[in-house]
Motif scaffolding. Structure first.
Motif, short mmCIF file in Angstrom:
data_model
loop_
_atom_site.label_atom_id
_atom_site.label_comp_id
_atom_site.label_asym_id
_atom_site.label_seq_id
_atom_site.Cartn_x
_atom_site.Cartn_y
_atom_site.Cartn_z
N VAL A 2 -10.47 -0.71 -3.42
CA VAL A 2 -9.66 -0.53 -4.62
C VAL A 2 -8.27 -1.11 -4.35
N ARG A 3 -7.86 -2.07 -5.16
CA ARG A 3 -6.56 -2.72 -4.99
C ARG A 3 -5.46 -1.84 -5.60
N VAL A 4 -4.50 -1.44 -4.78
CA VAL A 4 -3.36 -0.67 -5.26
C VAL A 4 -2.36 -1.63 -5.89
N ASP A 5 -2.00 -1.37 -7.14
CA ASP A 5 -1.10 -2.30 -7.83
C ASP A 5 0.27 -1.70 -8.14
N LEU A 6 0.52 -0.47 -7.71
CA LEU A 6 1.84 0.11 -7.88
C LEU A 6 2.23 0.85 -6.61
N SER A 7 3.12 0.24 -5.86
CA SER A 7 3.62 0.86 -4.63
C SER A 7 4.98 0.28 -4.31
N ASN A 8 5.97 1.12 -4.15
CA ASN A 8 7.32 0.72 -3.77
C ASN A 8 7.79 1.54 -2.58
N THR A 9 8.37 0.87 -1.60
CA THR A 9 8.85 1.54 -0.40
C THR A 9 10.19 0.94 0.01
#
Length: 246
Positions: free
Chosen positions: A163-170
């Motif tokens: 499953v491709r994660v399309d919302l992630s900010n770090t």
């Protein structure tokens, strides 16, 4: 709690820990699916856990059922060693929970590069993968380094069994402090799929604690010693380079 219940809870903890991570480093990239991280000094952060020199805070997000977290820690390792770890794309597998695959993709340089990583999750939950834009900035005057990353899912074709994660900010802010490194880590990730927000939020505080403890251990390894921060004539960080033999 009986053994069956304990085993089930442990499996869910493993699922969550893998799903919310998006690998190392950066200065924030804007994408059509990304939302800005909350301010580091916001008074809305709620202290959830203290473990030695590590403090974990969380904050609700108005447009997501998954909370953001902030981790503050004083790591017993010099900033040069921490940066040596961060600049190695494969180091995700050394210190981030359940990261089983990680490497650089596409064209990039010290200030802007791309990383692909995979979080291995226990059956029957599908593994998550990420393509991340990684940005790094540092100033010789302040000694601080800011690394931010955000998901750029369209940069690489999706894999059928992940499953491709399309919302992630770090965002990582690293501050040298008497031979140690103060690290402030902000993150908000939507792992997608059927993982319930309430369960993710319940277990969220334990994840950065385990990873920061492991980061301290990894940064002390011999292969991450003898590095120096390289600045240009204007005092901007341009590289992290091994300058003494190990």
């Amino acid at each position: 709690m009986n053994k069956t219940e304990a085993h089930g809870f442990k499996d869910w903890a493993s699922v969550i820990s893998g799903a919310i991570f998006a690998l190392l480093v950066s200065a924030m990239a804007t994408t059509t699916v990304s939302a800005a991280l909350p301010g580091e000094d916001s008074d809305v952060w709620s202290l959830r856990k203290e473990s030695g020199d590590i403090h974990i805070y969380t904050m609700r997000q108005s447009d997501s059922s998954f909370q953001a977290f902030k981790a503050e820690a004083l790591i017993d390792a010099p900033i040069e060693s921490i940066m040596a770890v961060m600049q190695n794309p494969a180091s995700c597998m050394e210190w981030l929970l359940n990261c089983t695959e990680s490497y650089a993709v596409g064209k990039g340089n010290f200030h802007e590069r791309y990383v692909y990583s995979v979080n291995d999750l226990p059956w029957p939950v599908t593994d998550r993968d990420y393509v991340l834009s990684v940005h790094t900035q540092g100033s010789k005057a302040s000694g601080e380094i800011v690394m931010q990353m955000s998901a750029v899912p369209e940069m690489r074709a999706e894999v059928s069994n992940r499953v491709r994660v399309d919302l992630s900010n770090t965002r990582y802010r690293l501050i040298p402090e008497n031979g140690k490194t103060r690290m402030i880590w902000l993150q908000h990730t939507d792992p997608k799929g059927a993982l319930p927000g309430w369960l993710v939020n319940t277990l969220l505080v334990d994840i950065p604690v385990s990873s920061l403890e492991e980061l301290e251990r990894v940064a002390s390894k011999e292969r991450y010693q003898g590095f120096s921060l390289i600045y240009d004539e204007s005092g901007q960080l341009v590289d992290v380079r091994q300058t003494s033999g190990n």
